[in-house]
Design an enzyme around this catalytic site. Structure first.
Site, PDB file in Angstrom:
ATOM      1  CG  ASP A  86      -1.924   1.078   1.291  1.00 54.23           C
ATOM      2  OD1 ASP A  86      -1.708   2.108   0.631  1.00 54.23           O
ATOM      3  OD2 ASP A  86      -2.936   0.910   2.003  1.00 54.23           O
ATOM      4  CG  HIS A  87       3.130   4.156  -3.149  1.00 53.24           C
ATOM      5  ND1 HIS A  87       4.133   4.489  -2.256  1.00 53.24           N
ATOM      6  CD2 HIS A  87       3.600   4.504  -4.373  1.00 53.24           C
ATOM      7  CE1 HIS A  87       5.160   5.005  -2.919  1.00 53.24           C
ATOM      8  NE2 HIS A  87       4.855   5.037  -4.198  1.00 53.24           N
ATOM      9  NE  ARG A  88      -4.161   3.805   1.132  1.00 53.47           N
ATOM     10  CZ  ARG A  88      -5.331   3.302   1.549  1.00 53.47           C
ATOM     11  NH1 ARG A  88      -6.397   4.084   1.599  1.00 53.47           N
ATOM     12  NH2 ARG A  88      -5.413   2.034   1.908  1.00 53.47           N
TER      13      ARG A  88
END
Length: 230
Positions: free
Chosen positions: A200-202
């Protein structure tokens, strides 16, 4: 044409994957691990092991990933956007995707960081058999903080697994192959296993994703790292 109703497993899988795909901005990174020595050890170990304690590469990876999650706690978290908080978990429960005639199920090995590889192998063998025989309970699939999906026994050189929400990362494992590797003086055969990490790039940036995956590769190649970091 013909129609058939979705099984309950397929229905739940469709819902979960659709939710993950539409809500999580995912990135997948790739790396390769030299597994010549660990595979030699695994085969030698299994010559004397009983069937229920046979060592698989997945069991080894469960232990290595558990150690990696302790070294990189951000990968053992979930994101609470409503509260604008990152939930860091102090327990490590690793899910292992199991292919069954009725669809994909993900039983969870609890407290993987507190168990040895031999214990994890026995637990994994038992729960995988239980899953394929459709004797698994919903509670056996709850609480996972990280997931491993190993397709190496089927084939393929790489794939992009989907993060299993609310987790923030998943490791994909593809089929190992013998390849020539330059050792500084000459080319020598090495058994190479492709790995893919989706996250998850968040929550996770690319540099940390690369470090995490490289840490796993180094631990496979030099298992003493696990003892050094314990």
């Amino acid at each position: 044409v013909s129609r058939e109703p979705l099984s309950r497993i397929r229905e739940l899988t469709a819902d979960n994957m659709s939710y993950a795909w539409s809500t999580i901005p995912m990135v997948t990174q790739y790396d390769q691990a030299r597994i010549t020595e660990v595979e030699k050890f695994r085969k030698e170990f299994n010559l004397k092991a009983s069937n229920d304690k046979r060592l698989t590469m997945t069991a080894i990876l469960v232990k290595i990933c558990a150690a990696a999650l302790k070294a990189f706690p951000g990968f053992n978290s979930s994101l609470d956007l409503a509260s604008k908080e990152l939930i860091l978990k102090e327990y490590i429960h690793i899910g292992v995707a199991v292919d069954t005639p009725n669809g994909l199920l993900v039983p969870v090995l609890q407290d993987a960081d507190e168990k040895g590889i031999e214990t994890l192998a026995a637990e994994l063998n038992a729960i995988a058999e239980k899953t394929r025989e459709r004797k698994i309970a919903p509670s056996d699939m709850e609480g996972g903080t990280f997931t491993i999906s190993n397709l190496g026994g089927i084939g393929g050189t790489s794939f992009t697994p989907i993060v299993y929400a609310p987790q923030v990362a998943i490791l994909g494992v593809s089929t190992a192959s013998m390849q020539p590797e330059w050792d500084g003086d000459q080319f020598a055969p090495q058994l190479i296993m492709p790995l893919s990490l989706t996250y998850d790039h968040r929550v996770i940036d690319g540099a940390d994703g690369a470090r995490f995956l490289r840490w796993i590769c180094k631990a496979i190649e030099k298992p003493l790292l696990l003892a050094m970091k314990g």
